[in-house]
Design a protein around this motif. Structure first.
Motif, PDB file in Angstrom:
ATOM      1  N   ALA A 171       0.752  -1.289  -0.162  1.00 33.99           N
ATOM      2  CA  ALA A 171      -0.254   0.295   0.189  1.00 33.99           C
ATOM      3  C   ALA A 171       1.082   1.265  -0.213  1.00 33.99           C
ATOM      4  CB  ALA A 171      -0.870  -0.067   1.442  1.00 33.99           C
ATOM      5  N   ALA A 172       2.110   1.399   0.576  1.00 34.41           N
ATOM      6  CA  ALA A 172       2.380   2.265   0.811  1.00 34.41           C
ATOM      7  C   ALA A 172       3.727   2.470  -1.165  1.00 34.41           C
ATOM      8  CB  ALA A 172       3.740   2.494   1.914  1.00 34.41           C
ATOM      9  N   ARG A 173       3.925   1.683  -1.270  1.00 33.92           N
ATOM     10  CA  ARG A 173       5.250   2.144  -2.398  1.00 33.92           C
ATOM     11  C   ARG A 173       4.449   1.688  -3.777  1.00 33.92           C
ATOM     12  NH1 ARG A 173       9.911  -2.158  -0.425  1.00 33.92           N
ATOM     13  NH2 ARG A 173       8.044  -3.539   0.152  1.00 33.92           N
ATOM     14  N   THR A 174       3.297   0.940  -4.160  1.00 33.72           N
ATOM     15  CA  THR A 174       2.695   0.622  -5.098  1.00 33.72           C
ATOM     16  C   THR A 174       1.255   1.087  -4.957  1.00 33.72           C
ATOM     17  OG1 THR A 174       2.920  -1.830  -4.924  1.00 33.72           O
ATOM     18  CG2 THR A 174       4.224  -0.304  -6.267  1.00 33.72           C
ATOM     19  N   PRO A 175       0.543   1.521  -4.206  1.00 29.86           N
ATOM     20  CA  PRO A 175      -0.959   1.981  -4.068  1.00 29.86           C
ATOM     21  C   PRO A 175      -1.821   1.650  -4.929  1.00 29.86           C
ATOM     22  CG  PRO A 175      -0.293   4.103  -4.431  1.00 29.86           C
ATOM     23  CD  PRO A 175       0.761   3.121  -4.136  1.00 29.86           C
ATOM     24  N   ARG A 176      -1.712   1.663  -5.926  1.00 30.68           N
ATOM     25  CA  ARG A 176      -2.610   1.501  -7.223  1.00 30.68           C
ATOM     26  C   ARG A 176      -2.380   0.424  -7.441  1.00 30.68           C
ATOM     27  NH1 ARG A 176      -4.478   5.683 -10.283  1.00 30.68           N
ATOM     28  NH2 ARG A 176      -6.462   4.561 -11.857  1.00 30.68           N
ATOM     29  N   LEU A 177      -1.714  -0.155  -7.805  1.00 38.20           N
ATOM     30  CA  LEU A 177      -1.520  -1.782  -7.754  1.00 38.20           C
ATOM     31  C   LEU A 177      -1.563  -2.764  -6.920  1.00 38.20           C
ATOM     32  CD1 LEU A 177      -0.287  -4.184  -9.786  1.00 38.20           C
ATOM     33  CD2 LEU A 177       1.958  -3.831  -8.274  1.00 38.20           C
ATOM     34  N   TYR A 178      -1.813  -2.451  -5.482  1.00 38.83           N
ATOM     35  CA  TYR A 178      -1.949  -2.837  -4.488  1.00 38.83           C
ATOM     36  C   TYR A 178      -3.646  -2.807  -3.775  1.00 38.83           C
ATOM     37  CZ  TYR A 178      -2.180  -4.230   0.716  1.00 38.83           C
ATOM     38  OH  TYR A 178      -2.315  -4.456   1.779  1.00 38.83           O
ATOM     39  N   ALA A 179      -4.691  -2.051  -4.530  1.00 42.63           N
ATOM     40  CA  ALA A 179      -5.469  -2.229  -4.894  1.00 42.63           C
ATOM     41  C   ALA A 179      -6.051  -3.063  -5.498  1.00 42.63           C
ATOM     42  CB  ALA A 179      -6.093  -0.126  -4.612  1.00 42.63           C
ATOM     43  N   MET A 180      -5.183  -2.951  -6.832  1.00 38.37           N
ATOM     44  CA  MET A 180      -6.019  -3.733  -8.986  1.00 38.37           C
ATOM     45  C   MET A 180      -5.612  -5.041  -7.992  1.00 38.37           C
ATOM     46  SD  MET A 180      -4.126  -2.896 -11.667  1.00 38.37           S
ATOM     47  CE  MET A 180      -4.843  -3.884 -13.345  1.00 38.37           C
ATOM     48  N   THR A 181      -4.877  -5.692  -7.442  1.00 34.73           N
ATOM     49  CA  THR A 181      -5.287  -6.742  -6.387  1.00 34.73           C
ATOM     50  C   THR A 181      -5.997  -7.281  -5.654  1.00 34.73           C
ATOM     51  OG1 THR A 181      -2.406  -6.672  -6.920  1.00 34.73           O
ATOM     52  CG2 THR A 181      -2.996  -8.576  -5.589  1.00 34.73           C
ATOM     53  N   GLN A 182      -6.114  -6.802  -5.018  1.00 31.67           N
ATOM     54  CA  GLN A 182      -7.553  -6.525  -4.206  1.00 31.67           C
ATOM     55  C   GLN A 182      -8.955  -6.904  -4.846  1.00 31.67           C
ATOM     56  OE1 GLN A 182      -7.046  -3.649  -1.275  1.00 31.67           O
ATOM     57  NE2 GLN A 182      -6.918  -5.174   0.211  1.00 31.67           N
ATOM     58  N   LYS A 183      -9.011  -6.179  -5.691  1.00 30.93           N
ATOM     59  CA  LYS A 183     -10.325  -5.960  -6.577  1.00 30.93           C
ATOM     60  C   LYS A 183     -10.166  -7.435  -7.478  1.00 30.93           C
ATOM     61  CE  LYS A 183     -12.059  -2.562  -8.051  1.00 30.93           C
ATOM     62  NZ  LYS A 183     -12.159  -1.519  -9.039  1.00 30.93           N
ATOM     63  N   MET A 184      -8.889  -8.124  -7.886  1.00 32.08           N
ATOM     64  CA  MET A 184      -8.807  -8.896  -8.725  1.00 32.08           C
ATOM     65  C   MET A 184      -9.091 -10.453  -7.651  1.00 32.08           C
ATOM     66  SD  MET A 184      -5.724  -8.205 -11.858  1.00 32.08           S
ATOM     67  CE  MET A 184      -4.945  -7.725 -11.139  1.00 32.08           C
ATOM     68  N   LEU A 185      -8.557  -9.782  -7.011  1.00 34.63           N
ATOM     69  CA  LEU A 185      -8.774 -11.061  -5.871  1.00 34.63           C
ATOM     70  C   LEU A 185     -10.255 -12.013  -5.902  1.00 34.63           C
ATOM     71  CD1 LEU A 185      -8.170 -13.120  -4.152  1.00 34.63           C
ATOM     72  CD2 LEU A 185      -7.785 -11.780  -2.401  1.00 34.63           C
ATOM     73  N   SER A 186     -11.035 -11.126  -5.575  1.00 34.26           N
ATOM     74  CA  SER A 186     -12.637 -11.353  -6.022  1.00 34.26           C
ATOM     75  C   SER A 186     -12.836 -11.961  -7.249  1.00 34.26           C
ATOM     76  CB  SER A 186     -13.856 -10.586  -5.588  1.00 34.26           C
ATOM     77  OG  SER A 186     -13.017  -9.578  -4.124  1.00 34.26           O
ATOM     78  N   ASP A 187     -12.879 -11.869  -7.904  1.00 37.75           N
ATOM     79  CA  ASP A 187     -12.725 -11.602  -9.291  1.00 37.75           C
ATOM     80  C   ASP A 187     -12.905 -13.618  -9.846  1.00 37.75           C
ATOM     81  OD1 ASP A 187     -13.940  -9.393 -10.251  1.00 37.75           O
ATOM     82  OD2 ASP A 187     -12.752  -8.571 -11.162  1.00 37.75           O
ATOM     83  N   PHE A 188     -11.904 -13.207  -9.263  1.00 46.61           N
ATOM     84  CA  PHE A 188     -10.449 -14.605  -9.740  1.00 46.61           C
ATOM     85  C   PHE A 188     -11.554 -15.584  -8.586  1.00 46.61           C
ATOM     86  CE2 PHE A 188      -6.169 -12.044 -10.714  1.00 46.61           C
ATOM     87  CZ  PHE A 188      -7.198 -12.359 -11.732  1.00 46.61           C
ATOM     88  N   GLY A 189     -11.547 -15.393  -7.574  1.00 51.77           N
ATOM     89  CA  GLY A 189     -12.345 -16.431  -6.850  1.00 51.77           C
ATOM     90  C   GLY A 189     -13.440 -16.753  -6.615  1.00 51.77           C
TER      91      GLY A 189
END
Length: 273
Positions: A116-134
């Motif tokens: 969340a500190a160094r790559t916040p956009r990618l971090y948030a994106m990773t969370q959102k994709m998790l729901s779609d994949f699961g």
């Protein structure tokens, strides 16, 4: 564990990715019951009606007495020597889909810290994709409710704290694998210079589920198909595409200023897979 069958599944999953603009919408079935709370961490990019349909893309799990089930048993037996090794410890970390651990699993492969500190956009994106994949896996999960290998063999997994959830959550296909392979494909889009490392880590992330004794090999193979199908569907989503471009710029900037990561332990663990 990197047999021909695993790489075949990976290649077939990549073939699905090439179908990016085609429709994979759910075919009107009832909304699936989602057992694993990790797939509800953040709203995904896709509506339920837009998710790829596992009931269309996958057949049933291996039948009793089949060659496919015998292959699953052989794959499980091949991982027994890895228990309580460095590779087992990595599989235990890979089992954690809560954040920040879930995102950091790909930091070494990416070459920059995903947080969340160094790559916040990618971090948030990773969370959102998790729901779609699961969520993409639950049509077939609910239909067949396959029993997991640790239950069949009355053994433990690498995560005793997760076993109660796993007992009530169908084994086929693997949602963890769908997430790991899907992340790897998207991360390779974001940072193509590291695509080999990212895809290799995505394969290893899925194999961690077999090593952990939480999934059969065929669950993992099917999970890769659902991960790739979901990534294909994401290619038509405007919000995802905007985040993809922002993440590319974010990672490029991070690569220019971040010091090298300490990846010796992960490298050592993966060398024993």
């Amino acid at each position: 564990m990197t047999g021909i069958a695993v790489w075949t599944a990976a290649v077939s999953a990549l073939a699905l990715l090439a179908l990016g603009g085609q429709a994979f919408a759910q075919s009107g079935q009832a909304q699936p019951t989602v057992t694993d709370p990790h797939f509800k961490i953040a709203p995904g990019y896709l509506a339920r009606s837009e998710l790829p349909d596992s009931l269309v893309l996958l057949g049933p799990p291996p039948a009793a007495g089949s060659a496919a089930l015998a292959r699953d048993e052989e794959a499980r037996k091949a991982t027994i020597p890895l228990r309580n090794t460095e590779r087992w410890t990595l599989a235990r970390r890979d089992a954690e889909l809560a954040f920040p651990q879930a995102a950091s699993a790909f930091s070494c492969a990416m070459g920059v810290g995903i947080d969340a500190a160094r790559t916040p956009r990618l971090y948030a994106m990773t969370q959102k994709m998790l729901s779609d994949f699961g969520l993409s896996t639950y049509g077939v999960k609910n239909k067949y409710n396959r029993v997991r290998p640790f239950v069949v063999h009355d053994e433990a997994t690498c995560r005793a704290d997760q076993e109660a959830i796993l007992r009530g959550d169908g084994s086929y296909p693997s949602g963890h694998t769908a997430a790991g392979w899907g992340w790897a494909l998207v991360f390779a889009q974001i940072n193509p210079e590291r695509s080999n490392e990212l895809l290799a880590r995505g394969i290893a992330f899925g194999q961690s589920r077999v090593i952990c004794n939480a999934h059969w090999q065929s669950d993992v193979d099917a999970g890769r198909i659902m991960g790739a199908a979901t990534v294909a569907r994401l290619q038509t989503n405007p919000a995802f595409l905007a985040d993809l471009e922002a993440a590319r710029a974010e990672v490029k900037a991070a690569k220019a200023k971040q010091p090298a990561l300490d990846c010796a332990a992960e490298t050592a663990a993966l060398s024993g897979q």
